[in-house]
Design a protein around this motif. Structure first.
Motif, PDB file in Angstrom:
ATOM      1  N   PRO A  56      -1.916   0.085  -5.874  1.00 20.33           N
ATOM      2  CA  PRO A  56      -2.375   0.674  -4.615  1.00 20.33           C
ATOM      3  C   PRO A  56      -2.745   2.147  -4.756  1.00 20.33           C
ATOM      4  O   PRO A  56      -2.280   2.834  -5.674  1.00 20.33           O
ATOM      5  N   ASP A  57      -3.589   2.607  -3.832  1.00 16.73           N
ATOM      6  CA  ASP A  57      -3.905   4.030  -3.757  1.00 16.73           C
ATOM      7  C   ASP A  57      -2.600   4.790  -3.589  1.00 16.73           C
ATOM      8  O   ASP A  57      -1.705   4.339  -2.873  1.00 16.73           O
ATOM      9  N   GLY A  58      -2.491   5.912  -4.241  1.00 13.39           N
ATOM     10  CA  GLY A  58      -1.267   6.699  -4.152  1.00 13.39           C
ATOM     11  C   GLY A  58      -0.456   6.661  -5.431  1.00 13.39           C
ATOM     12  O   GLY A  58       0.306   7.575  -5.724  1.00 13.39           O
ATOM     13  N   VAL A  59      -0.609   5.599  -6.224  1.00  8.69           N
ATOM     14  CA  VAL A  59       0.036   5.552  -7.535  1.00  8.69           C
ATOM     15  C   VAL A  59      -0.724   6.527  -8.426  1.00  8.69           C
ATOM     16  O   VAL A  59      -1.949   6.462  -8.529  1.00  8.69           O
ATOM     17  N   THR A  60       0.000   7.456  -9.064  1.00  5.83           N
ATOM     18  CA  THR A  60      -0.657   8.489  -9.864  1.00  5.83           C
ATOM     19  C   THR A  60      -0.529   8.274 -11.368  1.00  5.83           C
ATOM     20  O   THR A  60      -1.276   8.871 -12.139  1.00  5.83           O
ATOM     21  N   ALA A  61       0.424   7.451 -11.784  1.00  2.33           N
ATOM     22  CA  ALA A  61       0.635   7.242 -13.217  1.00  2.33           C
ATOM     23  C   ALA A  61       1.026   5.800 -13.494  1.00  2.33           C
ATOM     24  O   ALA A  61       1.728   5.167 -12.702  1.00  2.33           O
ATOM     25  N   VAL A  62       0.565   5.315 -14.644  1.00  3.66           N
ATOM     26  CA  VAL A  62       1.029   4.032 -15.160  1.00  3.66           C
ATOM     27  C   VAL A  62       2.036   4.403 -16.241  1.00  3.66           C
ATOM     28  O   VAL A  62       1.673   4.967 -17.267  1.00  3.66           O
ATOM     29  N   GLY A  63       3.306   4.143 -15.981  1.00  2.24           N
ATOM     30  CA  GLY A  63       4.392   4.598 -16.835  1.00  2.24           C
ATOM     31  C   GLY A  63       4.436   3.939 -18.203  1.00  2.24           C
ATOM     32  O   GLY A  63       3.747   2.952 -18.468  1.00  2.24           O
TER      33      GLY A  63
ATOM     34  N   PRO B 236       0.798  -1.225   0.000  1.00  2.49           N
ATOM     35  CA  PRO B 236       0.000   0.000   0.000  1.00  2.49           C
ATOM     36  C   PRO B 236       0.836   1.284   0.000  1.00  2.49           C
ATOM     37  O   PRO B 236       0.349   2.327  -0.427  1.00  2.49           O
ATOM     38  N   ALA B 237       2.088   1.211   0.431  1.00  8.77           N
ATOM     39  CA  ALA B 237       2.945   2.398   0.470  1.00  8.77           C
ATOM     40  C   ALA B 237       3.455   2.801  -0.919  1.00  8.77           C
ATOM     41  O   ALA B 237       3.922   3.929  -1.121  1.00  8.77           O
ATOM     42  N   LEU B 238       3.361   1.893  -1.887  1.00 12.05           N
ATOM     43  CA  LEU B 238       3.909   2.140  -3.222  1.00 12.05           C
ATOM     44  C   LEU B 238       3.230   3.333  -3.889  1.00 12.05           C
ATOM     45  O   LEU B 238       2.005   3.402  -3.961  1.00 12.05           O
ATOM     46  N   THR B 239       4.053   4.273  -4.386  1.00 16.23           N
ATOM     47  CA  THR B 239       3.512   5.439  -5.083  1.00 16.23           C
ATOM     48  C   THR B 239       4.068   5.597  -6.493  1.00 16.23           C
ATOM     49  O   THR B 239       3.453   6.248  -7.326  1.00 16.23           O
ATOM     50  N   THR B 240       5.235   5.010  -6.777  1.00 15.04           N
ATOM     51  CA  THR B 240       5.895   5.253  -8.062  1.00 15.04           C
ATOM     52  C   THR B 240       6.270   3.961  -8.764  1.00 15.04           C
ATOM     53  O   THR B 240       6.953   3.110  -8.192  1.00 15.04           O
TER      54      THR B 240
END
Length: 164
Positions: A71-78, A49-53
């Motif tokens: 998880p919540d917090g990821v803002t982009a799918v690279g 859940p801590a994953l953001t990048t």
């Protein structure tokens, strides 16, 4: 993996073709470019859940990967994050994702449907190019869709608009 690990650098496990599973640190916040690219036997992975990048190409060519929940917090799918994940049938994206980058899901031949969260505002070029079984896509009302985003998706029958 020790809980003290906060990130996995670029290409750390690239082409580890015998890797079938890995338990990631619950404190992991970063996966570098191509970190698991070519791990052809990696079938499942629980992202903490801590994953953001997620770096570009993180899971590219993981041809046994069947499902993924970001998880919540990821803002982009690279770019090319899941490119060539030919067994991928289920993708769950959180409301925090606003960007689907170039070729993020290209060549995901087992993917039949995807619902993009209402937070997505940009779907870049070739994002779902070559998804041979993709039949239904649900996109947010005002999302910008790049060139060839759904090209070479021969069974695509419906693009539905997600209502706010």
């Amino acid at each position: 993996m020790p809980e003290s690990v906060l990130g996995i650098g670029s290409a750390v496990f690239k082409n580890c073709t015998a890797l079938t599973s890995i338990t990631l640190s619950k404190n992991l916040v970063y996966l570098g470019d191509n970190a698991f690219e070519g791990c052809t036997k990696l079938a499942a992975l629980d992202l903490p859940p801590a994953l953001t990048t997620l770096g570009d190409g993180v899971f590219a060519d993981c041809s046994s990967l069947q499902s993924i929940r970001l998880p919540d917090g990821v803002t982009a799918v690279g770019s090319k994050t899941f490119s060539g994940c030919t067994a991928l049938t289920a993708v769950i994206l959180p409301e925090s994702v606003w960007l689907i980058q170039n070729a993020a899901f290209s060549g995901c031949n087992a993917l039949t449907a995807i619902v993009l969260p209402k937070s997505v505002i940009t779907i870049e070029d070739y994002a779902f190019n070559g998804c041979k079984r993709l039949a239904i896509v649900t996109v947010p009302k005002n999302a910008a869709i790049g060139e060839h985003a759904f090209a070479d998706c021969p069974v695509l029958t419906a693009i539905k608009q997600l209502q706010n």
